[in-house]
Motif scaffolding. Sequence first.
Motif, mmCIF file in Angstrom:
data_model
loop_
_atom_site.group_PDB
_atom_site.id
_atom_site.type_symbol
_atom_site.label_atom_id
_atom_site.label_comp_id
_atom_site.label_asym_id
_atom_site.label_seq_id
_atom_site.Cartn_x
_atom_site.Cartn_y
_atom_site.Cartn_z
ATOM 1 N N PRO A 189 -3.754 21.536 32.795
ATOM 2 C CA PRO A 189 -5.046 23.013 31.820
ATOM 3 C C PRO A 189 -4.249 22.310 30.276
ATOM 4 O O PRO A 189 -5.982 23.124 29.707
ATOM 5 N N THR A 190 -3.689 22.516 29.548
ATOM 6 C CA THR A 190 -3.222 22.844 28.759
ATOM 7 C C THR A 190 -2.532 21.489 27.922
ATOM 8 O O THR A 190 -1.253 21.413 28.559
ATOM 9 N N PRO A 191 -2.797 20.668 27.151
ATOM 10 C CA PRO A 191 -2.152 19.319 27.387
ATOM 11 C C PRO A 191 -0.095 19.487 26.614
ATOM 12 O O PRO A 191 0.635 18.642 26.819
ATOM 13 N N SER A 192 -0.024 20.800 26.181
ATOM 14 C CA SER A 192 1.255 21.150 26.113
ATOM 15 C C SER A 192 1.462 22.067 26.756
ATOM 16 O O SER A 192 2.742 21.951 26.472
ATOM 17 N N LEU A 193 1.054 22.201 27.893
ATOM 18 C CA LEU A 193 1.941 23.582 28.986
ATOM 19 C C LEU A 193 2.746 22.957 29.039
ATOM 20 O O LEU A 193 4.313 23.409 29.061
ATOM 21 N N TYR A 194 3.424 21.243 30.261
ATOM 22 C CA TYR A 194 4.750 20.639 30.081
ATOM 23 C C TYR A 194 5.585 21.222 29.612
ATOM 24 O O TYR A 194 6.934 21.029 29.570
ATOM 25 N N GLN A 195 5.484 20.474 28.057
ATOM 26 C CA GLN A 195 5.942 20.675 27.474
ATOM 27 C C GLN A 195 6.696 21.722 26.696
ATOM 28 O O GLN A 195 8.012 22.201 26.616
ATOM 29 N N ARG A 196 6.644 22.999 27.053
ATOM 30 C CA ARG A 196 6.573 24.518 26.490
ATOM 31 C C ARG A 196 7.129 24.898 28.530
ATOM 32 O O ARG A 196 8.156 25.616 27.513
ATOM 33 N N LEU A 197 7.301 24.596 29.400
ATOM 34 C CA LEU A 197 7.632 24.637 30.847
ATOM 35 C C LEU A 197 8.929 24.205 30.181
ATOM 36 O O LEU A 197 10.423 25.358 31.192
ATOM 37 N N GLU A 236 11.513 17.410 36.590
ATOM 38 C CA GLU A 236 10.239 17.672 37.629
ATOM 39 C C GLU A 236 9.003 17.506 37.427
ATOM 40 O O GLU A 236 9.004 17.248 35.915
ATOM 41 N N THR A 237 8.227 16.761 38.852
ATOM 42 C CA THR A 237 6.676 17.193 38.200
ATOM 43 C C THR A 237 6.149 18.288 39.054
ATOM 44 O O THR A 237 5.411 18.000 39.910
ATOM 45 N N PRO A 238 5.138 19.210 37.888
ATOM 46 C CA PRO A 238 5.088 19.986 38.523
ATOM 47 C C PRO A 238 3.823 20.132 39.012
ATOM 48 O O PRO A 238 3.149 19.213 38.409
ATOM 49 N N ASP A 239 3.244 20.967 39.156
ATOM 50 C CA ASP A 239 2.186 21.065 40.402
ATOM 51 C C ASP A 239 0.942 21.659 39.671
ATOM 52 O O ASP A 239 0.638 22.947 40.083
ATOM 53 N N PHE A 240 0.588 21.542 38.901
ATOM 54 C CA PHE A 240 -0.508 22.500 37.676
ATOM 55 C C PHE A 240 -1.306 23.036 38.279
ATOM 56 O O PHE A 240 -1.729 23.716 38.034
ATOM 57 N N THR A 241 -1.760 22.122 40.157
ATOM 58 C CA THR A 241 -3.421 22.758 40.440
ATOM 59 C C THR A 241 -2.686 24.593 40.546
ATOM 60 O O THR A 241 -3.178 25.395 41.213
ATOM 61 N N VAL A 242 -1.411 24.686 40.859
ATOM 62 C CA VAL A 242 -1.256 25.670 41.475
ATOM 63 C C VAL A 242 -1.333 27.098 40.398
ATOM 64 O O VAL A 242 -1.792 27.968 40.693
ATOM 65 N N ILE A 243 -1.775 26.753 39.145
ATOM 66 C CA ILE A 243 -1.695 27.572 38.102
ATOM 67 C C ILE A 243 -3.101 26.996 37.154
ATOM 68 O O ILE A 243 -3.171 28.056 35.995
ATOM 69 N N ARG A 283 7.288 25.420 44.995
ATOM 70 C CA ARG A 283 7.905 24.290 44.962
ATOM 71 C C ARG A 283 8.932 25.466 46.015
ATOM 72 O O ARG A 283 9.465 24.070 47.131
ATOM 73 N N LEU A 284 9.759 26.295 45.962
ATOM 74 C CA LEU A 284 10.498 26.525 46.777
ATOM 75 C C LEU A 284 9.903 27.475 48.444
ATOM 76 O O LEU A 284 10.512 26.725 48.983
ATOM 77 N N LYS A 285 8.567 27.643 48.800
ATOM 78 C CA LYS A 285 8.170 26.679 50.202
ATOM 79 C C LYS A 285 7.665 25.754 50.226
ATOM 80 O O LYS A 285 7.989 26.064 51.396
ATOM 81 N N ASP A 345 -1.911 10.200 33.632
ATOM 82 C CA ASP A 345 -3.401 10.421 34.437
ATOM 83 C C ASP A 345 -3.230 12.282 34.793
ATOM 84 O O ASP A 345 -4.517 13.072 34.695
ATOM 85 N N MET A 346 -2.018 12.563 35.092
ATOM 86 C CA MET A 346 -1.555 13.145 36.155
ATOM 87 C C MET A 346 -2.084 15.197 34.999
ATOM 88 O O MET A 346 -2.195 15.584 34.778
ATOM 89 N N ALA A 347 -1.292 14.060 33.283
ATOM 90 C CA ALA A 347 -1.447 15.078 32.405
ATOM 91 C C ALA A 347 -2.733 15.544 32.191
ATOM 92 O O ALA A 347 -3.273 16.584 31.755
ATOM 93 N N ALA A 348 -3.748 14.565 32.394
ATOM 94 C CA ALA A 348 -4.972 14.063 31.982
ATOM 95 C C ALA A 348 -6.286 15.554 32.481
ATOM 96 O O ALA A 348 -7.057 15.617 32.826
ATOM 97 N N ASN A 349 -6.127 15.191 33.367
ATOM 98 C CA ASN A 349 -7.026 15.604 35.227
ATOM 99 C C ASN A 349 -6.034 17.583 35.909
ATOM 100 O O ASN A 349 -6.778 17.898 36.065
ATOM 101 N N THR A 350 -4.593 17.003 35.107
ATOM 102 C CA THR A 350 -4.446 18.737 36.585
ATOM 103 C C THR A 350 -3.990 19.353 35.574
ATOM 104 O O THR A 350 -3.713 20.358 35.534
#
Length: 386
Positions: free
Chosen positions: A35-43, A53-60, A83-85, A28-33
Amino acid sequence: MIHAKQLIQRVVLIVLPALLFAASARADMAANTDPTPSLYQRLCQLNPYWSDETPDFTVIANVGDLDDEVSLIQSHFALVIQRLKSADVEHLSESQREQRIDKIQRLHDYMTNGMFPKNTFVAGRRPVFIDPWGTHCAVGHLIATSGHQELANLINHQHRLDVLADIKTEGLVEWQIASGLTMNELALIQPHYAFRLFSQTIKYPSEIESLILGDSAAVMQALKTGKLTVESRCGGKTLLHFAAAGGDLELVKHLIEQGADLNAVSTLGCDETAIAKGGKHADFEVRWDAPTLVTKGRYSTLLGPVYKTVVGSFVADVLQDLYGGIDGKNALEYATATPRSPKNRVPLYRAGRVGYGLGDSANELLESLTQGRADVAQWLQQQGLK
């Protein structure tokens, strides 16, 4: 007493729903937040620490094309900064908190600047602490800009392509503690850069090539015969711009006497779209009164005739035609501009910086060029140019 079979059944009944729920939540997180299906893999490829980690994709969420390497790295930094902030820093001293805020701001500025190291060393992705052009990785940048350039240089010498966990250079731990950042946070910051093998070559009209190399005779002759005028442009730049970049005060004065526009500003020779058409091995042809032509070429270790000398490479890098030129720069700005080196070569004038050393004659030529540019800048300012 519970039999083994019953125990297994109970474990399955308890654990399996939890696993299914976790998988569903992640989907659900991947589908809803994302924006690019393969972004997490590329990160995760960019920095394996993201796998835990679980990135907060709403930031980008509003970021555009992440297929571009620079945009991907910038998105990585944006996620890291968030995350640092948001981290708990109650345990830090006042000094550490101040340093942490400073480092986060420096990281943000570094991200915005978009100048990252180039991996020309090994295939795949690897960290590069400082590349041959002197570009620091993010951690190296934080160390160097906080007054510890020598430490950054030493780390680069000992661990240029190593992940942070493998860096054992003396002084790093002390810097890390004072910075207010943890080693894990620094490790998350550190990208792994994709291997890039590319080349560029550039060709100028003969008159401009000679001028960049320090000889104005061909330009003077072309002006005399009418082949060129003081308003002629090459790659979006006037003759006055070229003369100022090369520190040729005599030619600068002559052009102004002949009616050249003191306040003329440059235009782009070509844009990023045109440059992209050249692909990995691009040939640039800078032309008179026409856009710079960029075509696909073959891999070459030669940048072009202007890059064969210390003076020529310096002036060419001030002009930045391998980047399409610069928009809106006047003659004074060309006389004072800092050179921007090409993507695939350590320029001759920086050889001493990376340990190869320059001969006395080359240093004398650079000093003469520097003085000539300073003289041009002073004269242009006296004419009222700002």
